[in-house]
Design a protein around this motif. Structure first.
Motif, PDB file in Angstrom:
ATOM      1  N   LEU A 153       0.479  -1.492  -0.334  1.00 29.45           N
ATOM      2  CA  LEU A 153       0.255   0.392  -0.179  1.00 29.45           C
ATOM      3  C   LEU A 153       0.851   1.519   0.000  1.00 29.45           C
ATOM      4  CD1 LEU A 153      -3.247  -0.748   2.014  1.00 29.45           C
ATOM      5  CD2 LEU A 153      -2.777  -1.650  -0.569  1.00 29.45           C
ATOM      6  N   GLY A 154       2.209   1.115  -0.427  1.00 28.43           N
ATOM      7  CA  GLY A 154       2.866   2.235   0.047  1.00 28.43           C
ATOM      8  C   GLY A 154       3.569   3.213   1.021  1.00 28.43           C
ATOM      9  N   VAL A 155       3.241   2.966   2.455  1.00 32.51           N
ATOM     10  CA  VAL A 155       3.202   2.861   3.292  1.00 32.51           C
ATOM     11  C   VAL A 155       4.665   3.183   4.165  1.00 32.51           C
ATOM     12  CG1 VAL A 155       2.805   3.245   6.128  1.00 32.51           C
ATOM     13  CG2 VAL A 155       0.723   2.268   4.322  1.00 32.51           C
ATOM     14  N   ASN A 156       5.298   1.949   3.364  1.00 34.90           N
ATOM     15  CA  ASN A 156       6.665   1.913   3.706  1.00 34.90           C
ATOM     16  C   ASN A 156       7.247   2.856   3.146  1.00 34.90           C
ATOM     17  OD1 ASN A 156       6.651  -0.745   6.092  1.00 34.90           O
ATOM     18  ND2 ASN A 156       7.035  -2.060   4.293  1.00 34.90           N
ATOM     19  N   THR A 157       6.824   3.002   1.372  1.00 34.12           N
ATOM     20  CA  THR A 157       7.774   4.028   0.571  1.00 34.12           C
ATOM     21  C   THR A 157       7.399   5.276   0.950  1.00 34.12           C
ATOM     22  OG1 THR A 157       7.537   2.775  -0.576  1.00 34.12           O
ATOM     23  CG2 THR A 157       8.476   4.637  -1.687  1.00 34.12           C
ATOM     24  N   GLY A 158       6.271   5.787   1.347  1.00 37.51           N
ATOM     25  CA  GLY A 158       6.141   6.593   2.210  1.00 37.51           C
ATOM     26  C   GLY A 158       7.141   7.024   3.866  1.00 37.51           C
ATOM     27  N   ALA A 159       6.800   6.867   4.182  1.00 34.25           N
ATOM     28  CA  ALA A 159       8.007   6.675   5.354  1.00 34.25           C
ATOM     29  C   ALA A 159       9.468   6.889   5.219  1.00 34.25           C
ATOM     30  CB  ALA A 159       7.934   5.326   6.038  1.00 34.25           C
ATOM     31  N   SER A 160      10.289   5.245   3.837  1.00 37.40           N
ATOM     32  CA  SER A 160      11.455   6.085   3.750  1.00 37.40           C
ATOM     33  C   SER A 160      11.780   7.039   2.913  1.00 37.40           C
ATOM     34  CB  SER A 160      11.213   5.011   1.828  1.00 37.40           C
ATOM     35  OG  SER A 160      11.598   3.249   2.822  1.00 37.40           O
ATOM     36  N   LEU A 161      10.809   8.404   2.102  1.00 40.52           N
ATOM     37  CA  LEU A 161      11.358   9.438   1.521  1.00 40.52           C
ATOM     38  C   LEU A 161      11.528  10.022   2.154  1.00 40.52           C
ATOM     39  CD1 LEU A 161      10.928  11.326  -0.905  1.00 40.52           C
ATOM     40  CD2 LEU A 161       8.238  11.670  -0.728  1.00 40.52           C
ATOM     41  N   PHE A 162      10.665  10.194   3.434  1.00 40.18           N
ATOM     42  CA  PHE A 162      10.505  11.643   4.603  1.00 40.18           C
ATOM     43  C   PHE A 162      12.030  10.781   5.546  1.00 40.18           C
ATOM     44  CE2 PHE A 162       6.810  14.278   5.566  1.00 40.18           C
ATOM     45  CZ  PHE A 162       5.637  13.493   4.796  1.00 40.18           C
ATOM     46  N   VAL A 163      12.689   9.721   5.334  1.00 40.82           N
ATOM     47  CA  VAL A 163      13.370   9.001   5.921  1.00 40.82           C
ATOM     48  C   VAL A 163      14.601   9.696   5.133  1.00 40.82           C
ATOM     49  CG1 VAL A 163      15.193   8.090   7.264  1.00 40.82           C
ATOM     50  CG2 VAL A 163      12.597   8.153   7.660  1.00 40.82           C
ATOM     51  N   VAL A 164      14.626  10.484   3.986  1.00 45.32           N
ATOM     52  CA  VAL A 164      15.935   9.990   2.953  1.00 45.32           C
ATOM     53  C   VAL A 164      15.818  11.494   3.186  1.00 45.32           C
ATOM     54  CG1 VAL A 164      14.606  10.193   0.335  1.00 45.32           C
ATOM     55  CG2 VAL A 164      16.530   9.694   0.870  1.00 45.32           C
ATOM     56  N   SER A 165      14.836  12.502   3.728  1.00 47.20           N
ATOM     57  CA  SER A 165      14.295  13.875   3.315  1.00 47.20           C
ATOM     58  C   SER A 165      14.750  14.590   4.258  1.00 47.20           C
ATOM     59  CB  SER A 165      12.483  14.301   3.030  1.00 47.20           C
ATOM     60  OG  SER A 165      12.591  13.681   2.007  1.00 47.20           O
ATOM     61  N   GLY A 166      14.580  13.526   5.716  1.00 51.26           N
ATOM     62  CA  GLY A 166      15.524  14.286   6.817  1.00 51.26           C
ATOM     63  C   GLY A 166      16.855  14.470   6.585  1.00 51.26           C
ATOM     64  N   ILE A 167      17.654  13.344   6.439  1.00 54.27           N
ATOM     65  CA  ILE A 167      18.482  12.200   5.999  1.00 54.27           C
ATOM     66  C   ILE A 167      19.389  14.167   5.332  1.00 54.27           C
ATOM     67  CG2 ILE A 167      20.461  11.273   5.594  1.00 54.27           C
ATOM     68  CD1 ILE A 167      19.397   9.153   5.983  1.00 54.27           C
ATOM     69  N   ALA A 168      18.480  14.193   4.022  1.00 55.41           N
ATOM     70  CA  ALA A 168      19.452  15.379   2.648  1.00 55.41           C
ATOM     71  C   ALA A 168      19.164  16.480   3.377  1.00 55.41           C
ATOM     72  CB  ALA A 168      18.095  15.146   1.771  1.00 55.41           C
ATOM     73  N   PHE A 169      18.106  16.937   3.923  1.00 55.99           N
ATOM     74  CA  PHE A 169      17.760  18.766   4.120  1.00 55.99           C
ATOM     75  C   PHE A 169      17.933  18.946   5.736  1.00 55.99           C
ATOM     76  CE2 PHE A 169      14.767  16.964   0.971  1.00 55.99           C
ATOM     77  CZ  PHE A 169      15.952  17.445   0.111  1.00 55.99           C
ATOM     78  N   PHE A 170      17.370  17.655   6.773  1.00 59.17           N
ATOM     79  CA  PHE A 170      17.600  18.140   8.001  1.00 59.17           C
ATOM     80  C   PHE A 170      18.872  17.948   9.304  1.00 59.17           C
ATOM     81  CE2 PHE A 170      13.270  18.875   6.890  1.00 59.17           C
ATOM     82  CZ  PHE A 170      12.948  20.482   6.863  1.00 59.17           C
ATOM     83  N   HIS A 171      19.482  16.855   8.457  1.00 59.97           N
ATOM     84  CA  HIS A 171      20.502  15.796   8.505  1.00 59.97           C
ATOM     85  C   HIS A 171      20.460  15.480   9.993  1.00 59.97           C
ATOM     86  CE1 HIS A 171      22.565  18.354   6.409  1.00 59.97           C
ATOM     87  NE2 HIS A 171      22.238  20.136   6.423  1.00 59.97           N
ATOM     88  N   ILE A 172      19.217  14.425  10.058  1.00 60.96           N
ATOM     89  CA  ILE A 172      19.016  14.027  11.366  1.00 60.96           C
ATOM     90  C   ILE A 172      19.848  12.402  11.044  1.00 60.96           C
ATOM     91  CG2 ILE A 172      16.761  14.159  11.044  1.00 60.96           C
ATOM     92  CD1 ILE A 172      16.325  11.350   9.936  1.00 60.96           C
ATOM     93  N   THR A 173      19.861  12.016  12.254  1.00 61.65           N
ATOM     94  CA  THR A 173      21.129  10.903  12.602  1.00 61.65           C
ATOM     95  C   THR A 173      20.508  10.292  13.384  1.00 61.65           C
ATOM     96  OG1 THR A 173      22.321  12.164  14.194  1.00 61.65           O
ATOM     97  CG2 THR A 173      23.396  12.036  11.559  1.00 61.65           C
ATOM     98  N   THR A 174      19.817  10.666  14.576  1.00 67.93           N
ATOM     99  CA  THR A 174      19.322   9.006  15.882  1.00 67.93           C
ATOM    100  C   THR A 174      18.084   8.792  15.205  1.00 67.93           C
ATOM    101  OG1 THR A 174      18.128  11.330  17.019  1.00 67.93           O
ATOM    102  CG2 THR A 174      20.562  10.735  16.967  1.00 67.93           C
ATOM    103  N   ALA A 175      18.210   8.160  16.282  1.00 64.71           N
ATOM    104  CA  ALA A 175      16.720   7.308  16.495  1.00 64.71           C
ATOM    105  C   ALA A 175      15.115   7.615  16.474  1.00 64.71           C
ATOM    106  CB  ALA A 175      16.747   5.600  17.251  1.00 64.71           C
TER     107      ALA A 175
END
Length: 345
Positions: free
Chosen positions: A105-127
């Protein structure tokens, strides 16, 4: 006569005939998977080392130390399997779609998009940061897919939801690649997470994940009786006094919460919820009071066993668990879709 015979207990509840057998077999398999997870890896530990590592903290042998180091990984894989099993059961019940799953249903991919966006634009690193970004992506994607699948004649049919999920997954995957490819640092950080793994488990990730697991499980189990009524149709459920909108929202929230939290910490692991729930439904029937809790156990068995298989196949390294579940789950999904013809539950 139905092949699902039921017996009546003293409280006038109907219990599936094979419930006791399923529980016993599930618990035995769970114990076997836990033992295998502790014993197998880049170094195989014998029975004595396993016993020493679990029950004799004063023993300081190498094998005992290896077992103790694997405890956190084993617990984490069990928890993730529980969450994915229950999430799959809830999503199938809410959508009345027998092949619904967070990955489909795409839920995993939606979560992946937000995580990669967080890594790229907000520099997230922690759990802790990962988990909130993943939950936001999972929730927004679930709402979007259900909204698209609800358009047109007939509302949210099983086939329309699957198609909406597939189209959304394709679109979001393209966005993930578009964000990741230009930035090599983001690609390095994201690519190990993206395949789905429990190898980076720690006690910190377990403690971060546990509150979300408890809340999701509680909400899912509480909504089980209402989901049984919803399976009869909204009009019948309303006539029985069930607040259909509220309980559908509670169950959907629980499913997305469990999936999003798991995806944040372990990556997008697919097909576990689909397989776990289908196995249980084939044996016990469609009563969500039994499907949800036993899918939790079955999900834990499937994910932990897949993790062990990945370690054995990739020895002396390991094959990520997300690869193993995808390799086994995709053919089974095709077979189920061909046999079930995407019928509503």
């Amino acid at each position: 006569m139905s092949n699902r015979i039921v017996v009546k207990n003293q409280r006038n509840d109907y219990l599936p005939q094979h419930l006791t057998k399923v529980l016993v077999i599930s618990l035995i398999l769970l114990v076997v998977c836990i033992a295998a997870s502790l014993a197998f890896g880049s170094r195989t530990v014998g029975w004595n080392g396993l016993i020493d590592g679990l029950f004799y903290p004063e023993v300081d042998s190498y094998d005992a130390s290896v077992v103790r180091q694997r405890i956190s990984r084993t617990i984490f894989s069990l928890f993730c399997g529980v969450a994915l099993g229950v999430s799959g059961a809830l999503m199938q019940a809410v959508t009345r779609n027998p092949i619904a799953d967070p990955s489909i249903l795409g839920v995993n991919t939606g979560a992946s998009l937000f995580v990669v966006s967080g890594i790229a634009f907000f520099h997230i690193t922690t759990a802790n940061q990962y988990i909130w970004f993943a939950l936001a992506g999972a929730v927004i994607t679930a709402i979007f897919v259900f909204g698209i699948g609800s358009m047109g004649r007939g509302g949210a049919t099983p086939l329309k939801l699957v198609l909406a999920g597939a189209a959304t997954t394709a679109a979001l995957s393209s966005l993930v690649m578009a964000i990741m490819i230009p930035k090599s640092s983001v690609m390095d950080q994201f690519r190990f997470w993206q395949v789905g793994s429990v190898g980076s488990a720690s006690w910190h990730s377990i403690s971060t994940f546990l509150p979300f697991l408890i809340i999701g499980l509680a909400a899912g189990i509480i909504s089980a009786s209402a989901l049984n009524a919803l399976a009869l149709g909204d009009e019948v459920a309303t006539g029985l006094g069930v607040r259909t909108g509220v309980w559908r929202l509670v169950a959907a929230f629980a499913g997305v919460l469990l999936c999003g939290a798991t995806t944040a910490l372990a990556g997008p692991i697919g097909f576990v919820g689909l397989l776990a729930t289908h196995v249980i439904r084939l044996v016990l029937g469609g009563d969500q009071r039994f499907i949800i809790p036993i899918s939790a156990v079955t999900g834990a068995i499937i994910l932990t066993f897949s993790d062990v298989i990945g370690r054995l196949l990739g020895s002396p390294g390991e094959l990520e668990v997300g690869v193993v579940t995808a390799f086994t789950g995709a053919p089974i999904l095709i077979i189920l879709a061909m046999k079930a013809k995407v019928r509503a539950l």
